[in-house]
Design a protein around this motif. Structure first.
Motif, mmCIF file in Angstrom:
data_model
loop_
_atom_site.group_PDB
_atom_site.id
_atom_site.type_symbol
_atom_site.label_atom_id
_atom_site.label_comp_id
_atom_site.label_asym_id
_atom_site.label_seq_id
_atom_site.Cartn_x
_atom_site.Cartn_y
_atom_site.Cartn_z
ATOM 1 N N PRO A 278 0.818 -1.225 0.000
ATOM 2 C CA PRO A 278 0.000 0.000 0.000
ATOM 3 C C PRO A 278 0.845 1.266 0.000
ATOM 4 C CG PRO A 278 -0.838 -1.571 1.606
ATOM 5 C CD PRO A 278 0.483 -2.099 1.141
ATOM 6 N N LYS A 279 1.941 1.244 0.743
ATOM 7 C CA LYS A 279 2.805 2.423 0.826
ATOM 8 C C LYS A 279 3.389 2.762 -0.538
ATOM 9 C CE LYS A 279 6.681 4.225 3.548
ATOM 10 N NZ LYS A 279 7.683 3.901 4.593
ATOM 11 N N ALA A 280 3.886 1.742 -1.234
ATOM 12 C CA ALA A 280 4.456 1.974 -2.565
ATOM 13 C C ALA A 280 3.379 2.367 -3.562
ATOM 14 C CB ALA A 280 5.188 0.711 -3.038
ATOM 15 N N THR A 281 2.194 1.786 -3.429
ATOM 16 C CA THR A 281 1.107 2.080 -4.363
ATOM 17 C C THR A 281 0.614 3.510 -4.220
ATOM 18 O OG1 THR A 281 0.413 -0.233 -4.297
ATOM 19 C CG2 THR A 281 -1.186 1.364 -5.122
ATOM 20 N N LYS A 282 0.474 3.974 -2.987
ATOM 21 C CA LYS A 282 0.032 5.347 -2.763
ATOM 22 C C LYS A 282 1.013 6.353 -3.340
ATOM 23 C CE LYS A 282 -2.551 4.256 1.442
ATOM 24 N NZ LYS A 282 -2.608 4.383 2.911
ATOM 25 N N GLN A 283 2.283 5.999 -3.379
ATOM 26 C CA GLN A 283 3.292 6.910 -3.901
ATOM 27 C C GLN A 283 3.246 7.011 -5.414
ATOM 28 O OE1 GLN A 283 6.859 5.249 -2.282
ATOM 29 N NE2 GLN A 283 6.545 6.099 -0.249
ATOM 30 N N VAL A 284 2.603 6.049 -6.068
ATOM 31 C CA VAL A 284 2.554 6.062 -7.533
ATOM 32 C C VAL A 284 1.926 7.350 -8.044
ATOM 33 C CG1 VAL A 284 1.459 4.990 -9.546
ATOM 34 C CG2 VAL A 284 2.587 3.567 -7.832
ATOM 35 N N PHE A 285 0.827 7.802 -7.426
ATOM 36 C CA PHE A 285 0.149 9.014 -7.888
ATOM 37 C C PHE A 285 1.074 10.222 -7.848
ATOM 38 C CE2 PHE A 285 -2.123 12.906 -6.677
ATOM 39 C CZ PHE A 285 -2.860 13.100 -7.828
ATOM 40 N N TRP A 286 1.723 10.421 -6.699
ATOM 41 C CA TRP A 286 2.577 11.596 -6.554
ATOM 42 C C TRP A 286 3.769 11.531 -7.498
ATOM 43 C CZ3 TRP A 286 0.230 15.227 -3.984
ATOM 44 C CH2 TRP A 286 -0.701 14.877 -3.008
ATOM 45 N N ARG A 287 4.317 10.350 -7.673
ATOM 46 C CA ARG A 287 5.501 10.222 -8.518
ATOM 47 C C ARG A 287 5.155 10.321 -9.994
ATOM 48 N NH1 ARG A 287 8.744 5.600 -4.981
ATOM 49 N NH2 ARG A 287 9.505 7.074 -3.433
ATOM 50 N N ILE A 288 3.990 9.819 -10.385
ATOM 51 C CA ILE A 288 3.536 10.002 -11.765
ATOM 52 C C ILE A 288 3.396 11.490 -12.061
ATOM 53 C CG2 ILE A 288 1.486 9.824 -13.232
ATOM 54 C CD1 ILE A 288 1.130 6.973 -12.222
ATOM 55 N N THR A 289 2.796 12.210 -11.105
ATOM 56 C CA THR A 289 2.606 13.654 -11.279
ATOM 57 C C THR A 289 3.943 14.371 -11.380
ATOM 58 O OG1 THR A 289 0.540 13.563 -10.034
ATOM 59 C CG2 THR A 289 1.564 15.716 -10.276
ATOM 60 N N PHE A 290 4.837 14.042 -10.462
ATOM 61 C CA PHE A 290 6.105 14.774 -10.381
ATOM 62 C C PHE A 290 7.075 14.392 -11.486
ATOM 63 C CE2 PHE A 290 10.295 15.704 -8.484
ATOM 64 C CZ PHE A 290 10.110 17.043 -8.183
ATOM 65 N N PHE A 291 7.287 13.106 -11.688
ATOM 66 C CA PHE A 291 8.352 12.676 -12.588
ATOM 67 C C PHE A 291 7.910 12.542 -14.038
ATOM 68 C CE2 PHE A 291 9.744 10.907 -8.439
ATOM 69 C CZ PHE A 291 10.852 11.710 -8.291
ATOM 70 N N TYR A 292 6.631 12.394 -14.290
ATOM 71 C CA TYR A 292 6.154 12.297 -15.672
ATOM 72 C C TYR A 292 5.514 13.605 -16.131
ATOM 73 C CZ TYR A 292 7.037 7.327 -16.311
ATOM 74 O OH TYR A 292 7.647 6.117 -16.463
ATOM 75 N N VAL A 293 4.433 13.975 -15.475
ATOM 76 C CA VAL A 293 3.655 15.121 -15.937
ATOM 77 C C VAL A 293 4.483 16.410 -15.904
ATOM 78 C CG1 VAL A 293 1.596 16.514 -15.516
ATOM 79 C CG2 VAL A 293 1.498 14.023 -15.248
ATOM 80 N N VAL A 294 5.156 16.655 -14.783
ATOM 81 C CA VAL A 294 5.942 17.895 -14.678
ATOM 82 C C VAL A 294 7.106 17.882 -15.658
ATOM 83 C CG1 VAL A 294 7.295 19.362 -13.147
ATOM 84 C CG2 VAL A 294 5.265 18.198 -12.275
ATOM 85 N N ASN A 295 7.818 16.755 -15.769
ATOM 86 C CA ASN A 295 8.930 16.652 -16.725
ATOM 87 C C ASN A 295 8.472 16.914 -18.148
ATOM 88 O OD1 ASN A 295 11.884 15.724 -16.239
ATOM 89 N ND2 ASN A 295 10.733 14.755 -14.582
#
Length: 580
Positions: A278-295
């Motif tokens: 669950p901890k790793a899964t919850k981080q997927v949203f924030w990391r998708i936003t930060f590392f994909y969308v923002v980049n």
């Protein structure tokens, strides 16, 4: 005393080990008997050692993001930018990001409840249909088997940025490195992925800062000055090639996100799946936003989509990476080489993930009678040696590139097998979650009993199924009527060849099971016949098992809810920890 969870079953065969007087853990004895038979399940269970739970929290967190950052983001985004423009690039990656988040939430709920080997392949077999699960399992395995030689080739071609060497040299070097990593088992995979993912995350963060400075005109060697949103307006275009250009970006985005689901696949080897998944899964949203969308947003601001260099941004052509191009256009010396080195590392990381994904999937299928029994063997150190050897043998296909005339064509068709595979797999995971929830409710259980609940529940999974279907429609549209061309049979089948492969795999198992496994004959598993208890996580069976009194369930639910309560500071820590 009642066991923590009932032993898994296959067909009508009970897998209790004490039914077999013989104990053996050698590969020589494991080969005995017919390779394909429902009766092989006890033999496999008896002869196979357990996979080791050596993946800890930091490994799971880096697998959640690191497995997805590779050539798809650093290279493939260039072609997507050229075809669809910066607006299409941003929107399509956001849509696929939402789809991935919904799929990962569904997968996390299932993986925490059933941390079994094979993960989502097993969920599809159990909750949807064994034949469809067979098709999804083999399609997923074939996808990664063919991606490995592609990634090794991509890693070799990145070296050409500095000096031209024979590609065969680097294929041999990188294949040897991957073979050495396998010696250390799942811990070796976790440690390598942790290190390489840290480098990729640092590079993504650095590029965002660099891009902001370039856009604001803060680089003295860049004569463009302040750029702002210049490349989103005339004479550039926010949307290139209209609706067709928009649709063409979906497959690139899906390929770029491929590997995120490895968190669920690693559940069987996680030290603490209830906490870490669950901890790793919850981080997927924030990391998708930060590392994909923002980049990608920053990239679209500082690189014109009309650049002819982007036309070569496909496959392993890292010289056409839009990230390297952005640095070159700013006139910064030395930094393009640094980022190209990051791309090399990213590609090796994806190759490492490809080896893990295919070996664990095939091993699980063999253990459940859907692949040759000899591929189910796991040695005393928890390494699935036969499947590792099979994966490395597929890696040798990279040497096809030495055939200058026909190598590219053969390699292209092999890679086409993985073209749209992700959409079928991700949609099937969401469907398995939907049917699990229906069976859970039918057996009298409440969602409050679940150790982890998908953030958007069953409706999130329905949306996930819909988004995957729409992506398949978009790919069908662009495959039939490609950008700048007329309908072409070869182009269509190279983009959609995964569909006939999946249909063939489904028919093969349905036909085989019709004669050998009668319980697999129906088109789908009836909700009332779904087995909710086999493979249930340790401790869950005591209050969610069959026949447990309602009072005991309510008491356990209260304890579970109290353990999940967070303070305001806890929420702040979760957000910060998800990013860093």
């Amino acid at each position: 005393m009642e066991p923590a969870h009932p032993p898994p079953t296959y067909g009508n065969v009970d897998l209790e080990k004490d039914q077999l007087p013989r104990t053996s853990h050698t590969f020589k004895d494991h080969r005995r008997g017919s390779q394909f038979s429902a009766e092989n399940a006890p033999v496999v269970n008896e002869d196979t050692n357990e996979l080791k739970r050596n993946l800890h929290g930091r490994h799971m967190q880096m697998i959640a993001i690191g497995g997805a950052i590779g050539a798809g983001l650093f290279v493939g985004s260039g072609k997507a930018l050229s075809n669809g423009g910066p607006a299409s690039l941003l929107l399509c990656f956001m849509i696929i990001g939402v789809m991935m988040m919904l799929m990962m939430q569904a997968l996390a709920e299932l993986a925490v409840m059933y941390p079994v080997n094979g993960a989502f392949y097993m969920y599809i077999v159990r909750f949807v249909d064994p034949s469809w699960g067979f098709a999804m399992g083999w399609d997923y395995a074939i996808q990664w088997l063919t991606i490995l030689p592609f990634e090794i080739t991509a890693a070799g071609l990145t070296i050409d940025y500095w000096h031209k060497y024979n590609i065969g040299i680097w294929i041999a070097v990188f294949l040897t490195i991957l073979a050495v990593i396998q010696i250390f088992g799942v811990r070796g995979y976790g440690e390598v992925e942790f290190l390489l993912s840290m480098i990729k995350i640092a590079a993504c963060t650095g590029f965002i800062l660099f891009g902001i400075i370039v856009n604001c005109g803060g680089v003295s060697t860049d004569n463009r000055g302040y750029i702002g949103a210049r490349y989103w307006h005339d004479p550039e275009q926010a949307f290139r090639n209209g609706f067709k250009g928009f649709c063409s970006v979906f497959v690139t985005a899906s390929f770029a996100f491929g590997g995120t689901e490895l968190t669920g696949l690693a559940a069987a080897e996680a030290a603490d799946p209830v906490r870490e998944i669950p901890k790793a899964t919850k981080q997927v949203f924030w990391r998708i936003t930060f590392f994909y969308v923002v980049n990608l947003f920053v990239l679209g601001l500082i690189v014109p989509s009309s650049s002819t260099v982007l036309l070569g941004s496909s496959g392993a052509n890292t010289k056409a990476s839009p990230f390297v191009l952005a640095i070159q256009m700013a006139g910064v010396k030395g930094l393009p080489s640094v980022f190209n080195a990051v791309i090399t590392i990213a590609v090796i990381s994806v190759a490492n993930s490809a080896t893990y994904a295919s070996t664990r999937t095939i091993q699980a299928m063999a253990a459940n009678g859907m692949a040759p029994k000899l591929l189910a063997y796991v040695d005393k150190k928890g390494r699935p040696i036969p499947t590792v050897i099979l994966q490395l043998l597929f890696g040798l296909l990279a040497f096809i590139n030495e055939a200058s005339e026909t190598g590219g064509t053969i390699f292209g068709w092999l890679l086409a097998l993985s073209g749209i595979a992700n959409f079928f797999v991700y949609g099937s995971i969401c469907l398995a979650h939907i049917r699990f929830r229906r069976a859970w409710a039918l057996k009298g259980h409440s969602k409050e009993e679940l150790p982890y609940q998908a953030m958007f529940g069953i409706w999130g999974s329905w949306l996930g199924v819909f988004l995957n279907f729409m992506c398949l429609v978009a790919q069908f549209y662009t495959a039939l009527w490609p950008i700048g061309g007329s309908p072409d049979a070869e182009a269509f089948f190279s983009a959609y060849i995964a569909l006939p492969l999946i249909i063939a795999l489904y028919v093969i198992w349905k036909a085989y099971s019709w004669f050998h496994i009668p319980e697999h004959r129906p088109l789908f598993v009836k909700i009332k016949d779904i087995d909710l208890y086999a493979g249930m996580r340790e401790g869950q069976f005591q209050f969610s098992g069959e026949g447990v009194p309602v009072e005991e369930r309510r008491r356990s639910i209260t304890e579970l809810e109290q353990s999940k309560k967070k303070t305001p500071l806890g929420y702040v820590k979760s957000v910060v920890g998800a990013l860093f």
